[in-house]
Design a protein around this motif. Sequence first.
Motif, short mmCIF file in Angstrom:
data_model
loop_
_atom_site.label_atom_id
_atom_site.label_comp_id
_atom_site.label_asym_id
_atom_site.label_seq_id
_atom_site.Cartn_x
_atom_site.Cartn_y
_atom_site.Cartn_z
N CYS A 1 -41.86 -25.09 26.57
CA CYS A 1 -41.47 -26.00 25.50
C CYS A 1 -40.53 -25.28 24.54
O CYS A 1 -40.53 -24.06 24.42
N ASP B 1 -28.69 -30.17 20.73
CA ASP B 1 -29.96 -29.45 20.83
C ASP B 1 -31.09 -30.47 20.87
O ASP B 1 -31.15 -31.38 20.03
N THR B 2 -31.98 -30.31 21.84
CA THR B 2 -33.07 -31.27 22.05
C THR B 2 -34.36 -30.51 22.31
O THR B 2 -34.36 -29.50 23.02
N TRP B 3 -35.47 -31.00 21.72
CA TRP B 3 -36.76 -30.35 21.96
C TRP B 3 -37.39 -30.92 23.23
O TRP B 3 -37.43 -32.13 23.43
N SER C 1 -36.57 -25.77 22.02
CA SER C 1 -35.27 -26.40 21.84
C SER C 1 -34.27 -25.86 22.85
O SER C 1 -34.17 -24.64 23.02
N TYR C 2 -33.56 -26.76 23.51
CA TYR C 2 -32.56 -26.41 24.51
C TYR C 2 -31.28 -27.20 24.24
O TYR C 2 -31.34 -28.33 23.74
N ARG C 3 -30.15 -26.64 24.59
CA ARG C 3 -28.91 -27.40 24.59
C ARG C 3 -28.98 -28.35 25.78
O ARG C 3 -29.31 -27.94 26.89
#
Length: 211
Positions: A131, A116-118, A133-135
Motif C-alpha cells: 500500500c 499520484d494515487t493511493w 502512494s504511486y504515480r
Amino acid sequence: MRKRALNGANRLRLWEVALLVGMAFALLTAGWAEGTQSRLASGVLRLHVVASSDSEGDQALKLRVRDAVLAVTEPILTGCTSRTDAEAALTAHLPEIQAAAETAAEGEPVSVTLEDTWFPTKEYEGFALPCGSYRALRVVIGAGAGHNWWCVVYPALCLGASADLTEEEVQTAMTSAGMSQEDAELVTENDGYILKFKVVELWESLRAWWS
C-alpha cells in the motif's frame, strides 16, 4: 489476599509487555515497509481504471477501456529504461491515450491523467505491491463511482485479459526497468510479504483513528 493481588499485577505486567512488543513490531514493520514502498514506487507506474458504476455493463466497459489503453501504451513505453522515461513518454502521448479510451468508452466521458494515487496492498498473479502512494496513469470513466482495476503499466506487468506472468518474468521485467534484484525478488515473495504489509495497513488505520 496479597498473593492474589500480586498475581493480578504480574498478569497485568505480562499483558503490558505483550502490548509493547506488538506495538514495537508494528512500528518496525511500518518503518521497513515505508522504505520498501518508497523504493518500489520510484521504479513503477501504476494503471488505475475506474468504472462509472458497478452495473454489469459499466464493469464490462471498464475492461474494454483498460484493454484499449494497454494496447496504445505498450508501443509508447517500448524502449523506456526508467520510470522517468516512461512518465515522460506517457505525458507526451496523453491525447492519443485519451482518444483510445474515449473510443472504447462508446460515448461515455473519460478522464485520463498522470497523478499520484493511493493504492491498497494488492496481490497479482506472480507478484504483489505494498500500500502507498504511486504515480499512476488514471483513467476515470463517467461518474467514476464503480470498482477499480489496478495494475502496473511500467514495467509492462499488465496483461489485460490475456495471461499472467510467471515470477521469473516479473523479476526480469522489474530488473530491466532498473529495480534491484533484491526488490524484484521481494515483490514475488507473496506470503510473508503480504502479511507484513497488511500489518502496515492496520497500523495506518489505527494511527488515523487515534489522531
